[in-house]
Motif scaffolding. Structure first.
Motif, PDB file in Angstrom:
ATOM      1  N   SER A   1       0.861  -1.188   0.000  1.00  0.00           N
ATOM      2  CA  SER A   1       0.000   0.000   0.000  1.00  0.00           C
ATOM      3  C   SER A   1       0.893   1.233   0.000  1.00  0.00           C
ATOM      4  N   ARG A   2       0.279   2.371  -0.160  1.00  0.00           N
ATOM      5  CA  ARG A   2       1.053   3.616  -0.218  1.00  0.00           C
ATOM      6  C   ARG A   2       0.520   4.654   0.769  1.00  0.00           C
ATOM      7  N   ILE A   3       1.343   5.657   0.979  1.00  0.00           N
ATOM      8  CA  ILE A   3       0.984   6.766   1.868  1.00  0.00           C
ATOM      9  C   ILE A   3       1.032   8.051   1.043  1.00  0.00           C
ATOM     10  N   VAL A   4      -0.039   8.817   1.061  1.00  0.00           N
ATOM     11  CA  VAL A   4      -0.003  10.153   0.482  1.00  0.00           C
ATOM     12  C   VAL A   4       0.193  11.124   1.638  1.00  0.00           C
ATOM     13  N   PHE A   5       0.960  12.180   1.423  1.00  0.00           N
ATOM     14  CA  PHE A   5       1.242  13.112   2.514  1.00  0.00           C
ATOM     15  C   PHE A   5       1.628  14.473   1.943  1.00  0.00           C
ATOM     16  N   ILE A   6       1.864  15.432   2.842  1.00  0.00           N
ATOM     17  CA  ILE A   6       2.326  16.759   2.431  1.00  0.00           C
ATOM     18  C   ILE A   6       3.809  16.872   2.779  1.00  0.00           C
TER      19      ILE A   6
ATOM     20  N   ALA B   1       7.160  31.035   5.522  1.00  0.00           N
ATOM     21  CA  ALA B   1       7.007  30.937   4.062  1.00  0.00           C
ATOM     22  C   ALA B   1       7.147  29.477   3.670  1.00  0.00           C
ATOM     23  N   ARG B   2       6.269  28.662   4.243  1.00  0.00           N
ATOM     24  CA  ARG B   2       6.383  27.220   4.089  1.00  0.00           C
ATOM     25  C   ARG B   2       5.955  26.797   2.686  1.00  0.00           C
ATOM     26  N   VAL B   3       6.725  25.890   2.083  1.00  0.00           N
ATOM     27  CA  VAL B   3       6.343  25.292   0.798  1.00  0.00           C
ATOM     28  C   VAL B   3       5.753  23.919   1.087  1.00  0.00           C
ATOM     29  N   LYS B   4       4.563  23.669   0.555  1.00  0.00           N
ATOM     30  CA  LYS B   4       3.867  22.402   0.828  1.00  0.00           C
ATOM     31  C   LYS B   4       3.497  21.741  -0.487  1.00  0.00           C
ATOM     32  N   ARG B   5       3.968  20.490  -0.628  1.00  0.00           N
ATOM     33  CA  ARG B   5       3.747  19.764  -1.885  1.00  0.00           C
ATOM     34  C   ARG B   5       3.052  18.451  -1.599  1.00  0.00           C
ATOM     35  N   LEU B   6       2.163  18.092  -2.499  1.00  0.00           N
ATOM     36  CA  LEU B   6       1.540  16.774  -2.431  1.00  0.00           C
ATOM     37  C   LEU B   6       2.604  15.729  -2.775  1.00  0.00           C
ATOM     38  N   ALA B   7       2.695  14.667  -1.981  1.00  0.00           N
ATOM     39  CA  ALA B   7       3.724  13.653  -2.200  1.00  0.00           C
ATOM     40  C   ALA B   7       3.147  12.274  -1.904  1.00  0.00           C
ATOM     41  N   ILE B   8       3.827  11.262  -2.424  1.00  0.00           N
ATOM     42  CA  ILE B   8       3.352   9.893  -2.233  1.00  0.00           C
ATOM     43  C   ILE B   8       4.568   8.985  -2.078  1.00  0.00           C
ATOM     44  N   MET B   9       4.397   7.934  -1.321  1.00  0.00           N
ATOM     45  CA  MET B   9       5.485   6.965  -1.164  1.00  0.00           C
ATOM     46  C   MET B   9       4.876   5.612  -0.802  1.00  0.00           C
ATOM     47  N   ASP B  10       5.706   4.568  -0.888  1.00  0.00           N
ATOM     48  CA  ASP B  10       5.242   3.268  -0.435  1.00  0.00           C
ATOM     49  C   ASP B  10       5.038   3.313   1.076  1.00  0.00           C
ATOM     50  N   GLN B  11       4.257   2.405   1.565  1.00  0.00           N
ATOM     51  CA  GLN B  11       3.947   2.316   2.994  1.00  0.00           C
ATOM     52  C   GLN B  11       5.193   2.280   3.870  1.00  0.00           C
ATOM     53  N   ASP B  12       6.303   1.711   3.339  1.00  0.00           N
ATOM     54  CA  ASP B  12       7.533   1.610   4.135  1.00  0.00           C
ATOM     55  C   ASP B  12       8.485   2.787   3.887  1.00  0.00           C
ATOM     56  N   GLY B  13       8.029   3.801   3.168  1.00  0.00           N
ATOM     57  CA  GLY B  13       8.847   4.992   2.953  1.00  0.00           C
ATOM     58  C   GLY B  13       9.644   4.974   1.660  1.00  0.00           C
ATOM     59  N   ALA B  14       9.576   3.876   0.912  1.00  0.00           N
ATOM     60  CA  ALA B  14      10.326   3.790  -0.352  1.00  0.00           C
ATOM     61  C   ALA B  14       9.592   4.520  -1.470  1.00  0.00           C
ATOM     62  N   ASN B  15      10.322   4.817  -2.546  1.00  0.00           N
ATOM     63  CA  ASN B  15       9.736   5.371  -3.778  1.00  0.00           C
ATOM     64  C   ASN B  15       8.971   6.668  -3.552  1.00  0.00           C
ATOM     65  N   ALA B  16       9.498   7.536  -2.699  1.00  0.00           N
ATOM     66  CA  ALA B  16       8.829   8.817  -2.468  1.00  0.00           C
ATOM     67  C   ALA B  16       8.931   9.685  -3.709  1.00  0.00           C
ATOM     68  N   GLU B  17       7.833  10.315  -4.063  1.00  0.00           N
ATOM     69  CA  GLU B  17       7.859  11.275  -5.171  1.00  0.00           C
ATOM     70  C   GLU B  17       6.859  12.395  -4.920  1.00  0.00           C
ATOM     71  N   PHE B  18       7.154  13.551  -5.519  1.00  0.00           N
ATOM     72  CA  PHE B  18       6.260  14.703  -5.407  1.00  0.00           C
ATOM     73  C   PHE B  18       5.213  14.658  -6.501  1.00  0.00           C
ATOM     74  N   LEU B  19       3.991  15.054  -6.181  1.00  0.00           N
ATOM     75  CA  LEU B  19       2.926  15.103  -7.179  1.00  0.00           C
ATOM     76  C   LEU B  19       2.598  16.537  -7.587  1.00  0.00           C
ATOM     77  N   THR B  20       2.946  17.517  -6.747  1.00  0.00           N
ATOM     78  CA  THR B  20       2.758  18.919  -7.133  1.00  0.00           C
ATOM     79  C   THR B  20       4.071  19.658  -6.905  1.00  0.00           C
ATOM     80  N   ASN B  21       4.174  20.848  -7.546  1.00  0.00           N
ATOM     81  CA  ASN B  21       5.480  21.516  -7.583  1.00  0.00           C
ATOM     82  C   ASN B  21       5.711  22.499  -6.443  1.00  0.00           C
ATOM     83  N   GLY B  22       4.744  22.683  -5.560  1.00  0.00           N
ATOM     84  CA  GLY B  22       4.962  23.562  -4.420  1.00  0.00           C
ATOM     85  C   GLY B  22       4.599  25.010  -4.669  1.00  0.00           C
TER      86      GLY B  22
END
Lengths: 185, 454
Positions: free
Chosen positions: B176-181, B189-210
């Motif tokens: 399963s996966r985890i979606v997070f900010i 001046a915080r930058v917040k991006r939509l991100a996703i990774m595997d449940q164990d923290g692997a394969n993290a990637e950003f879905l939005t550019n911030g």
């Protein structure tokens, strides 16, 4: 609360100091509520640089500018924890905002509601919305058209003091009035 | 391969954090009652392989499986030093006595072969060494996968899920996966991006550019869609994000702000809050017709709705009683008999000191997880839908925003462990004892779990 008072006093102090050697005193609540001064011609007069510079030194920000609003009127009011009601200090600031908006009737504003970090994100978005609307409702009650006022909530997303201290939380619980269009100069 | 290893390095991911502030928690009602969690004694020897390349893949697979199982706190993985039998094969029944003597209850045997066409074949069987019989995996005697090595991590998670399900009786959640900010930059001046990774923290990637602040993403239970809130058009609005296409769209055009979205359990609707003229109420939108129905109409702030698994009830946050508390209502708006005795459309279920918010209904239906704020501290807890049995699982300077694993056994949330600390993701089990920090590539908040991927 003490901290907030200190901030307000210091802003007023600056305004008085500037006003002391200027021909125009800072905008007062009573001024312009019934008879707004005519809006100035927005075409910049063909003045020489050094004249403008010296005028600013003497008088502070030109009336009707964003700087004028920030320095002489006050752009934020502050709230107690979990509250969105306005106290006398807040109303004094908002009375000046209303007078200024009466004086410059083309100006449109955005009121942003903000919260401190000691709440959950989603509840704070709702609370920030309430704070912004408290300010909007008050300005409308002072004769400003609701059409000129937008609101937005930033919840706890836009702290102005990034520290995690009671002093920071006090200033981060605020409504922030920003001029979005129509300002003079 | 170099790329794979790099991604993996994000992944092996979990460090145990110790030490709840037990004395402070004890001052609150609903303090933690710790169920005794059973530990399954499992041996998972290195898989056999037909070539050195296959052995490298096999070693990665077993490392991922062991990490998955350890992260639950439910499995005692025996150390290879103690193993007596070395000549294991997936084709041969193990010598059960050799495993019983070192107190093994279950033994997993696997092998990896790189085939002529370059794909890998992974075979695995699980044995009950006490009963001297084979554990069925998804109803079958053993599992075998033929796939490319790109799918190595998923194969490992699926096998770990099989072990978990076979031994605990609960559905596994490792695949399963985890979606997070993902957060970066100074607090002002915080930058917040939509991100996703595997449940164990692997394969993290950003879905939005911030470029725009995004908040509170939640997974669809039925497809690869996320609902979240964004300031993309200035005014905060609820959006949908399609993970497969990368496209996002506003969920309707409304006066005021829409926020706090969650999918209904069938995935066909999004329930959310809408604030107009300063007042927040709960609405539900059907995703096919895009028709919207108002569910609460109250001058208080009503927000953070979450539906029961059968879709019949809704828990939400409201400050109608003066402070934020949790309320339960029927989806159809009909009157309820409240735990406190009276009848009302919405019944308050939290009465402890402090404030309660961000309720989220367990996929099992039995519990509601929440954030509680009291005495200057934040807690993650669970409570039964009728307001009974409150238990606090965690405590910190800020613990916020619980979300459930697909099987309702684990809660993920975010924590700032002291004033000024950066937010990070944590998981905790329902005993409160197995608290772990998830590694993310930077600061992280607002986690939510996907359904299992199969």
């Amino acid at each position: 609360m003490k901290n907030k008072m200190f901030k307000l006093v210091s802003v007023a102090g600056i305004a008085l100091a500037l006003g002391a050697c200027a021909s125009n005193p800072p905008v007062e609540e009573e001024v312009a509520v019934t008879t707004p001064p005519p809006v100035r011609d927005t075409t910049p007069p063909p003045v020489r640089d050094e004249v403008v510079t010296s005028r600013e030194v003497v008088q502070g920000p030109p009336p009707g500018t964003v700087q004028d609003f920030i320095v002489n009127v006050g752009e934020r009011v502050y709230f107690d924890t979990d509250r969105y009601n306005l106290d006398a200090d807040d109303m004094a600031v908002l009375n000046r905002q209303a007078a200024w908006l009466q004086a410059y009737p083309t100006v449109r504003i955005m009121v942003a509601g903000n919260c401190d970090e000691r709440g959950t994100r989603e509840y704070n978005l709702g609370l920030g919305e309430r704070r912004a609307n408290s300010v909007k409702d008050y300005l409308v009650s002072r004769g400003i058209s609701a059409d000129r006022i937008e609101t937005i909530s930033y919840g706890k997303e836009r702290p102005i003091d990034g520290r995690s201290t009671p002093e920071a939380w006090e200033v981060n619980r605020n409504s922030h009035t920003q001029i979005v269009s129509g300002q003079v100069g | 391969m170099a790329l794979k290893r790099m991604i993996l390095s994000l992944g092996v991911a979990v460090t145990v954090s110790m030490g709840l502030g037990a004395p402070a928690m004890a001052q609150l009602e609903g303090e933690v009652t710790q169920a005794s969690a059973r530990e399954f004694r499992v041996a998972l020897p290195d898989f056999n392989a037909n070539t050195p390349e296959a052995q490298a893949l096999a070693d990665q697979i077993t490392a991922i499986m062991r990490n998955d199982l350890r992260s639950t706190g439910l499995f005692d993985l025996l150390t290879p030093d103690s193993f007596i039998q070395q000549d294991l094969s997936v084709l041969v029944q193990p010598r059960f006595a050799d495993w019983r003597i070192i107190d093994t209850e279950s033994l997993g045997i696997g092998e990896v072969e790189i085939m002529d066409d370059g794909r890998m074949r992974v075979a695995f069987r699980l044995w009950d060494t006490a009963q001297e019989q084979e554990h069925l995996l998804s109803g079958r005697r053993g599992r075998q996968y033929v796939t490319t090595s790109e799918n190595l991590r998923r194969v490992a998670h699926v096998l770990a899920d099989d072990i978990y399900t076979s031994l605990t009786g609960d559905e596994g959640y490792f695949d399963s996966r985890i979606v997070f900010i993902a957060e970066s930059g100074p607090r002002t001046a915080r930058v917040k991006r939509l991100a996703i990774m595997d449940q164990d923290g692997a394969n993290a990637e950003f879905l939005t550019n911030g470029q725009h602040t995004v908040l509170t993403p939640r997974f669809s239970p039925s497809d690869q869609t996320i609902t979240y809130m964004t300031y993309e058009r200035g005014r905060p609005q609820v959006y949908l994000f399609d993970i497969e296409t990368g496209r996002s769209e506003a969920l309707g055009q409304f006066q005021g702000m829409t926020y706090a979205p969650r999918f209904s359990p069938d995935g066909n609707s999004v329930i959310m809050a809408q604030a107009d003229n300063g007042n927040s109420d709960i609405y539900i939108m059907d995703l096919n017709s895009r028709r919207r129905t108002r569910l609460t109409d109250h001058p208080a702030i009503d927000t953070s709705p979450s539906m029961s698994p059968d879709g019949d009830e809704i828990v939400f946050t409201s400050d109608r009683g003066g402070t934020p508390q949790l309320y339960v209502m029927n989806r159809d708006g009909s009157m309820r008999t409240c735990p406190s005795g009276g009848r009302d459309v919405a019944c308050r279920i939290t009465f402890g000191s402090g404030r309660y918010s961000t309720p989220v209904w367990s996929p099992r239906g039995d519990l509601i997880a929440f954030t509680r704020q009291a005495n200057g501290r934040f807690y993650i807890g669970v409570i039964e839908p009728d307001g009974e049995g409150e238990r606090l699982l965690t405590e910190a300077y800020l613990d916020e925003g619980p979300a459930w694993s697909p099987n309702g056994r684990v809660i993920i949330f975010f924590r700032e462990d002291r004033p000024g600390a950066s937010p990070a993701l944590y998981t905790v089990d329902l005993t409160g004892r197995n608290l772990r920090r998830l590694n993310t590539p930077g600061d992280a908040s607002d986690p939510a779990w996907s359904p299992t991927l199969r």
